[in-house]
Design a protein around this motif. Structure first.
Motif, mmCIF file in Angstrom:
data_model
loop_
_atom_site.group_PDB
_atom_site.id
_atom_site.type_symbol
_atom_site.label_atom_id
_atom_site.label_comp_id
_atom_site.label_asym_id
_atom_site.label_seq_id
_atom_site.Cartn_x
_atom_site.Cartn_y
_atom_site.Cartn_z
ATOM 1 N N GLU A 1 -4.032 -1.476 8.172
ATOM 2 C CA GLU A 1 -2.572 -1.631 8.360
ATOM 3 C C GLU A 1 -2.163 -2.919 8.140
ATOM 4 N N GLN B 1 -7.097 7.775 5.123
ATOM 5 C CA GLN B 1 -7.374 6.706 5.929
ATOM 6 C C GLN B 1 -8.870 6.449 6.272
ATOM 7 N N ARG C 1 -2.716 -3.574 3.901
ATOM 8 C CA ARG C 1 -2.212 -2.662 3.022
ATOM 9 C C ARG C 1 -0.751 -2.021 3.309
ATOM 10 N N ARG C 2 0.225 -2.420 2.734
ATOM 11 C CA ARG C 2 1.447 -1.911 2.969
ATOM 12 C C ARG C 2 1.418 -0.512 2.730
ATOM 13 N N GLY C 3 1.960 0.420 3.708
ATOM 14 C CA GLY C 3 2.106 1.691 3.800
ATOM 15 C C GLY C 3 0.669 2.475 4.169
ATOM 16 N N PHE C 4 -0.252 1.737 4.444
ATOM 17 C CA PHE C 4 -1.476 2.538 4.734
ATOM 18 C C PHE C 4 -1.206 3.432 6.199
ATOM 19 N N GLU C 5 -0.357 3.190 7.099
ATOM 20 C CA GLU C 5 -0.115 3.882 8.225
ATOM 21 C C GLU C 5 0.436 5.214 7.698
ATOM 22 N N GLY C 6 1.138 5.203 6.727
ATOM 23 C CA GLY C 6 1.617 6.610 6.530
ATOM 24 C C GLY C 6 0.699 7.523 5.407
ATOM 25 N N LEU C 7 -0.498 6.960 5.351
ATOM 26 C CA LEU C 7 -1.491 7.920 4.480
ATOM 27 C C LEU C 7 -2.136 9.220 5.353
ATOM 28 N N ASP C 8 -2.569 10.150 4.605
ATOM 29 C CA ASP C 8 -3.234 11.018 5.147
ATOM 30 C C ASP C 8 -4.401 10.665 6.124
#
Length: 745
Positions: free
Chosen positions: A493, A507, A496-503
């Motif tokens: 997190e 992840q 990588r930008r936007g990693f927390e929004g991944l499935d």
């Protein structure tokens, strides 16, 4: 003779409240007339043709001696440095029938703490005074049934010695004007004999009494060939003060004036600096007892335990001048110190911690073992151990270091105090670098169960805390949990930008992939407390070591590395407070290799044991319990709460007190529920409870320091009240700390 050149401090003379212009007494007028009559000269001690004994101003050992003229003293004439024109008391060093003049003119306040001298000076007037008697009656019959205006919790009082001041203030009741104080010393020679000459014993008596009033008046002290040093001088001063019943109301000091002056003389002569001398260590303990000085007694005791074996080998006759109570305490404290050192050496001489992975981390059937990589944690733990061993072998030449090596200047081989404090400093820096300052501990003081609060955490964080809890309980004494006991973990997190929004499945897949070195370095840097980076050789070596260990690893593996490193750091840092946290009140600690962690437990030898107890109320109830201050101040919890991890936790939590952290001390089980005491016991004053730990920051769970009447205070400075409720669940307590409940480790 100038007082400023030799006195241990300078302070303006305060004129006595009842001082009056000097009016000659009947005896002085008669003596003056005799001296003018032809052939009837006043009797003087024969000094012509006699070589006076050598005397000099007592001074620190690093200064030159300045000679002192004894002529005025031995002729019973005015001693200039002890003749104060505004003084209201004339002191005669002989009986009234000797018809000699006064030697000193002082303020009566300097001996106001002495019943005998006050009676000798004021006679029946002093005995008929009602104020001291009323005060004594109030102290002796003090009750815990406090008036309403004192019942507010958290009230604090000025801990100064109210008893001494009130006794001195009662001087207003005495007749004003000059007072004659005759001290008929048991001199061997008849002073009424015109051809009298003083022998050596008589001269020593006169010098000793002169030193007593010089001490009380804050003037230079005089040494002779028979009392050549400050130790022998103060032994005689202490003997005089005790024979003449100098005391405050509860007997814990020799009075306000004596206690204040002795502290200044002690600082001036550096009586407490006993680091390089076994003999001076014994002298500090002896003078601390004789002069009723807790500060000096504590310093001598702490150093005495650290070098106890060397003191015994010295076979000094001064050892037998120590009281039996202190001698037994020294022996018990030495045994306790040896037990502490045995545990530390077992763990840190080779950094072996077998109990760290002997519980849940060694199980293959537990629920945690199916999801937690305990083997990876242990591998990281052992790799960290090899790194630390290598680092310290390079720094000190060997581990444990050898004495007088090219890479160190230690006088003795092995794990000494300076070495372990350096080790503790390094691991404290590492703790500050890695700790998660928002993850307050959820560990309870129950058995090895994780507890209901931990079920809400991630399984990894709960398992990590369980391993630490098993380690803390693996051997006595049980170690209390660190308030913030979880590490920051590297995460994608932060890179990588936007990693927390991944499935979640996506992840997990990304966390299992090997990472490039640049991303690893970035993730590791983001997992440090930037303001906690102390750029020491140890921290730089660790950061380099961690990067090398993380090369070619996935984020999941890097997190396992961090958890293993954290467990090793935790095992080391929890092993050290009992030996590296110096005893409260110790001042002369720099450069000392022996350990200074043992305190004189119990009441001071010169006061009653019950006076070292403090009163506490039970939170949420009306019960009252009396506890020895040692349980609070010098128990395992008290020592750990003075260590680094607790001190910084107070700063991070924004609180003055971390009493909400669960106690692991076995005394808690005894205190729940505590006995309810009837309010008939005495309550000790501040002076009755020497300064054991002036800044006590916490008390045991469920106890509140009892507000005390004006002029009375518990051991320490101001009582700190911990508003604790034992009926609260731990989740509710954690909610009050403001710890976030969102992001978990």
């Amino acid at each position: 003779m100038s007082r400023g050149n030799f006195s241990p401090g300078s302070r303006p003379d305060s004129p006595s409240k009842q001082s009056r212009p000097h009016t000659p007494t009947k005896e002085q007028k008669l003596a003056k007339r005799r001296s003018w009559m032809p052939g009837k000269s006043r009797v003087e001690v024969q000094t012509e043709g006699i070589q006076l004994p050598k005397a000099w101003i007592a001074a620190p050992s690093n200064t030159d001696n300045v000679s002192y003229d004894l002529t005025s003293l031995l002729n019973f004439q005015q001693v200039s440095e002890l003749w104060k024109e505004s003084g209201d008391v004339l002191v005669y060093l002989h009986a009234r029938e000797a018809h000699r003049g006064p030697s000193f003119r002082i303020n009566s306040s300097v001996f106001g703490a002495s019943r005998k001298l006050m009676s000798m000076a004021y006679g029946d007037v002093h005995r008929n005074q009602t104020t001291p008697t009323i005060l004594e009656h109030q102290v002796q019959n003090m009750s815990l049934q406090l008036p309403e205006h004192l019942s507010t919790r958290g009230s604090s009082v000025d801990g100064s010695s109210q008893g001494s001041r009130t006794f001195s203030d009662s001087f207003d009741e005495f007749p004003r004007g000059e007072v004659n104080l005759y001290l008929p010393l048991p001199l061997r020679n008849d002073l009424s004999n015109a051809h009298a000459s003083l022998g050596p014993e008589d001269i020593e008596q006169l010098v000793a009494v002169r030193n007593v009033f010089a001490f009380l008046s804050h003037r230079p002290l005089v040494a002779t060939s028979r009392t050549p040093n400050i130790f022998s001088i103060f032994l005689k001063i202490a003997d005089f003060l005790q024979r003449h019943e100098f005391s405050n109301l509860d007997g814990s000091t020799l009075g306000e004036e004596a206690a204040t002056n002795f502290k200044e003389y002690s600082d001036y002569f550096r009586l407490a600096d006993v680091r390089t001398s076994r003999e001076k260590t014994l002298e500090a303990i002896i003078l601390g007892e004789r002069m009723k000085s807790w500060e000096l007694y504590n310093e001598g005791f702490v150093h005495g335990v650290g070098k106890y074996d060397d003191i015994v080998k010295l076979k000094s006759p001064k050892y037998h001048m120590i009281s039996d109570a202190t001698a037994k305490r020294l022996e018990r404290a030495t045994l306790d110190l040896n037990l502490r050192l045995k545990t530390v050496r077992t763990r840190l001489e080779s950094f072996e911690f077998p109990s760290a992975f002997s519980g849940i981390a060694n199980s293959t059937t537990s629920t945690e073992s199916k999801t937690i990589h305990f083997k990876a944690w242990k591998a990281s733990f052992l790799t960290m151990r090899r790194h630390v061993m290598g680092f310290y072998k390079e720094r000190y030449g060997a581990w444990p270091p050898s004495a007088k090596s090219k890479k160190n200047e230690f006088e003795e081989s092995g794990l000494n105090r300076i070495l372990l404090q350096e080790l503790y400093g390094d691991f404290s820096d590492l703790y500050d670098l890695l700790v998660n300052r928002t993850a307050f501990t959820t560990r309870t003081d129950q058995a090895s169960s994780v507890g209901p609060a931990a079920e809400k955490e991630e399984v990894t964080a709960a398992a990590l805390r369980r391993v630490m809890d098993e380690y803390d309980r693996s051997s006595p004494p049980v170690q209390p949990p660190i308030p913030f006991d979880s590490p920051l973990l590297p995460s994608l997190e932060s890179t990588r930008r936007g990693f927390e929004g991944l499935d979640p499945k996506k992840q997990k897949k990304e966390n299992a992939k090997r990472l490039e070195n640049d991303e690893i370095n970035q993730a590791l840097m983001q997992s440090y407390n930037r303001d906690g980076i102390n750029s020491t050789a140890f921290i730089q070596a660790f950061m380099t070591f961690e990067r090398q260990s993380a090369r070619g690893k996935s984020m999941e593996e890097i997190q396992d590395l961090r958890n293993g490193q954290w467990l090793f750091m935790y095992a080391v840092i929890q092993s050290l407070p009992l030996v590296v946290v110096d005893a409260p009140g110790s001042r002369w600690t720099k450069g000392v290799e022996y350990f200074l962690c043992e305190v004189p437990k119990g009441a001071a030898p010169w006061i009653h044991e019950t006076q070292s107890r403090s009163w506490y109320t039970i939170a949420g109830g009306t019960g009252v319990v009396s506890l020895p201050t040692d349980i609070i101040d010098h128990g395992v919890d008290g020592i750990y709460r003075r260590s680094h991890c607790w001190q910084v936790a107070e700063l991070w939590s924004g609180q003055n007190d971390l009493s909400t952290v669960p106690s692991q001390d076995s005394a808690d089980s005894i205190l729940m529920p505590p006995p309810v005491l009837l309010p008939n016991g005495k309550v000790s004053s501040r002076s009755s409870s020497p300064n054991r730990n002036s800044q006590r920051n916490s008390v045991h769970l469920g106890l509140e320091a009892l507000p005390l009447p004006p002029g009375v205070a518990p051991a320490g400075a101001k009582p700190v009240v911990a508003n604790l409720d034992p009926s609260k669940c731990f989740e509710a307590i954690l909610g009050e700390t403001g710890a976030p409940k969102g992001k978990k480790n």
